[in-house]
Write a protein that holds these residues in place. Sequence first.
Motif, PDB file in Angstrom:
ATOM      1  N   LEU A  41      57.270   3.412  25.362  1.00  0.00           N
ATOM      2  CA  LEU A  41      57.036   4.795  25.795  1.00  0.00           C
ATOM      3  C   LEU A  41      56.634   5.672  24.610  1.00  0.00           C
ATOM      4  O   LEU A  41      55.730   6.513  24.733  1.00  0.00           O
ATOM      5  N   ILE A  42      57.282   5.498  23.495  1.00  0.00           N
ATOM      6  CA  ILE A  42      56.923   6.271  22.309  1.00  0.00           C
ATOM      7  C   ILE A  42      55.493   5.941  21.869  1.00  0.00           C
ATOM      8  O   ILE A  42      54.713   6.829  21.498  1.00  0.00           O
ATOM      9  N   GLU A  43      55.111   4.659  21.975  1.00  0.00           N
ATOM     10  CA  GLU A  43      53.734   4.261  21.661  1.00  0.00           C
ATOM     11  C   GLU A  43      52.746   4.889  22.641  1.00  0.00           C
ATOM     12  O   GLU A  43      51.655   5.321  22.248  1.00  0.00           O
ATOM     13  N   TYR A  44      53.114   4.930  23.922  1.00  0.00           N
ATOM     14  CA  TYR A  44      52.242   5.514  24.945  1.00  0.00           C
ATOM     15  C   TYR A  44      51.978   6.986  24.642  1.00  0.00           C
ATOM     16  O   TYR A  44      50.831   7.453  24.698  1.00  0.00           O
ATOM     17  N   VAL A  45      53.038   7.711  24.322  1.00  0.00           N
ATOM     18  CA  VAL A  45      52.897   9.136  24.018  1.00  0.00           C
ATOM     19  C   VAL A  45      52.032   9.340  22.774  1.00  0.00           C
ATOM     20  O   VAL A  45      51.135  10.202  22.751  1.00  0.00           O
ATOM     21  N   ALA A  46      52.262   8.535  21.758  1.00  0.00           N
ATOM     22  CA  ALA A  46      51.477   8.672  20.525  1.00  0.00           C
ATOM     23  C   ALA A  46      50.008   8.330  20.764  1.00  0.00           C
ATOM     24  O   ALA A  46      49.111   8.989  20.215  1.00  0.00           O
ATOM     25  N   ALA A  47      49.735   7.303  21.585  1.00  0.00           N
ATOM     26  CA  ALA A  47      48.356   6.881  21.840  1.00  0.00           C
ATOM     27  C   ALA A  47      47.553   7.961  22.542  1.00  0.00           C
ATOM     28  O   ALA A  47      46.317   7.976  22.438  1.00  0.00           O
ATOM     29  N   ARG A  48      48.218   8.851  23.252  1.00  0.00           N
ATOM     30  CA  ARG A  48      47.524   9.939  23.941  1.00  0.00           C
ATOM     31  C   ARG A  48      47.409  11.191  23.084  1.00  0.00           C
ATOM     32  O   ARG A  48      46.956  12.232  23.555  1.00  0.00           O
ATOM     33  N   GLY A  49      47.831  11.084  21.859  1.00  0.00           N
ATOM     34  CA  GLY A  49      47.703  12.204  20.946  1.00  0.00           C
ATOM     35  C   GLY A  49      48.674  13.323  21.219  1.00  0.00           C
ATOM     36  O   GLY A  49      48.469  14.461  20.763  1.00  0.00           O
ATOM     37  N   TRP A  50      49.736  13.036  21.943  1.00  0.00           N
ATOM     38  CA  TRP A  50      50.727  14.066  22.260  1.00  0.00           C
ATOM     39  C   TRP A  50      51.713  14.201  21.106  1.00  0.00           C
ATOM     40  O   TRP A  50      52.351  13.225  20.699  1.00  0.00           O
ATOM     41  N   ASP A  51      51.832  15.385  20.573  1.00  0.00           N
ATOM     42  CA  ASP A  51      52.769  15.656  19.491  1.00  0.00           C
ATOM     43  C   ASP A  51      54.108  16.031  20.109  1.00  0.00           C
ATOM     44  O   ASP A  51      54.374  17.203  20.400  1.00  0.00           O
ATOM     45  N   ALA A  52      54.937  15.019  20.357  1.00  0.00           N
ATOM     46  CA  ALA A  52      56.188  15.246  21.072  1.00  0.00           C
ATOM     47  C   ALA A  52      57.278  14.342  20.528  1.00  0.00           C
ATOM     48  O   ALA A  52      57.005  13.281  19.957  1.00  0.00           O
ATOM     49  N   GLN A  53      58.509  14.777  20.738  1.00  0.00           N
ATOM     50  CA  GLN A  53      59.665  14.020  20.307  1.00  0.00           C
ATOM     51  C   GLN A  53      60.550  13.704  21.513  1.00  0.00           C
ATOM     52  O   GLN A  53      60.656  14.512  22.440  1.00  0.00           O
ATOM     53  N   PRO A  54      61.201  12.519  21.525  1.00  0.00           N
ATOM     54  CA  PRO A  54      62.101  12.198  22.633  1.00  0.00           C
ATOM     55  C   PRO A  54      63.205  13.237  22.784  1.00  0.00           C
ATOM     56  O   PRO A  54      63.770  13.714  21.804  1.00  0.00           O
ATOM     57  N   GLY A  55      63.486  13.603  24.051  1.00  0.00           N
ATOM     58  CA  GLY A  55      64.522  14.587  24.341  1.00  0.00           C
ATOM     59  C   GLY A  55      65.826  13.927  24.747  1.00  0.00           C
ATOM     60  O   GLY A  55      66.095  12.769  24.421  1.00  0.00           O
ATOM     61  N   ASN A  56      66.630  14.670  25.490  1.00  0.00           N
ATOM     62  CA  ASN A  56      67.978  14.222  25.835  1.00  0.00           C
ATOM     63  C   ASN A  56      68.049  13.375  27.105  1.00  0.00           C
ATOM     64  O   ASN A  56      69.021  12.653  27.312  1.00  0.00           O
TER      65      ASN A  56
END
Length: 364
Positions: free
Chosen positions: A202-217
């Motif tokens: 999931l972290i790879e998926y988010v990064a591959a889409r160029g989304w600057d985000a961090q996992p939440g709670n």
Amino acid sequence: MSDITIFGGGLAGGLIARALVARRPEIAVTVIEAGERLGGNHVWSFFDTDIAADDRWLVDDLVTYRWPAYDIAFPKLRRTIPQGYNSIESEQFDRVLRGELGARIVHGDADNVIHNGAVIDARGPGDLAHIDGGWQKFVGISFQFATPHGIERPTIMDATVEQIDGYRFVYVLPFGERELFVEDTYYSDTRNLDSDVLRARLIEYVAARGWDAQPGNRFESGVLPVIMAGDFEAYWRSTGDGAKAGMRAGLCHPTTGYSLPDAVRLASAIAKSDDLSADGLARLTHDHARRAWGQRGFYRLLDRMLFRAGLPAERYRVLQRFYGLPEPLIGRFYAGQSTLGDIMRTLSGKPPVPFWPAVRELFR
């Protein structure tokens, strides 16, 4: 009139309690929940067409997010479908029901609590050895953004991802302008779930889409049966002969695993019943679940084609073809209310899996 005790304060048990308190105030209702919170840790979603207008009152104020349309993405198909989609977070479910039920909620082990009158058991699945099928397994994580992400609609299925462990897709829900709930889902032959591996994907998926985000709670995981066949009566008997609800009664969509529409329908039927005795509730819930099982052979057939008529890495083709069909048909499919015309339309034409294995499953 008998008192009613509900074992389990999850989705099915909670909605039954809510319906009874609102529509049958003469009945004393108690909910026994083993966990600290009603509903546990879940996000439940449903389409507008899943629930009858007369039953929407059961869920309308539980909904935390609503969208007028959703997207799907496959290697050879991208589409926006203008059907309303809704999500309920378990925190909202607990907050609203706790306000309505109050002292009717008892936390503890149902087997050790003294109760009177009728019982409805909603404590999760019975013996799945009586069910033949595959597995839908998933891990979901919320991601927090420093700036608005700009995503307006859910993506119900993004199957453009690498196909691993069967049919794989990613599910994305925009929870506000700076939060996405992202879930990695697999239609797999095994129920083994490695949460750390899926979290990393999931972290790879988010990064591959160029989304600057961090996992939440928020973190959610689960394994659900994808039902291809089974012995309903043996499954029912595996947890006794009394009244049951939710997966205890085998009530879920055989293909999608969606349980909310069934939970709403059963809660509504119970609240309208003239016989809420122990025997009456046992008959009502058994017959309701048995009828649903009998009406869903088409979905179990599709599951057999999905799992057994092609290679695991090619399963996505079945869903890719399905999502090219008319919007009303798709809506009725998710609601578990496909018509004969829908069935014929879905099965017509060249199958998206090898021909002879598909024919074998069709006539199995």
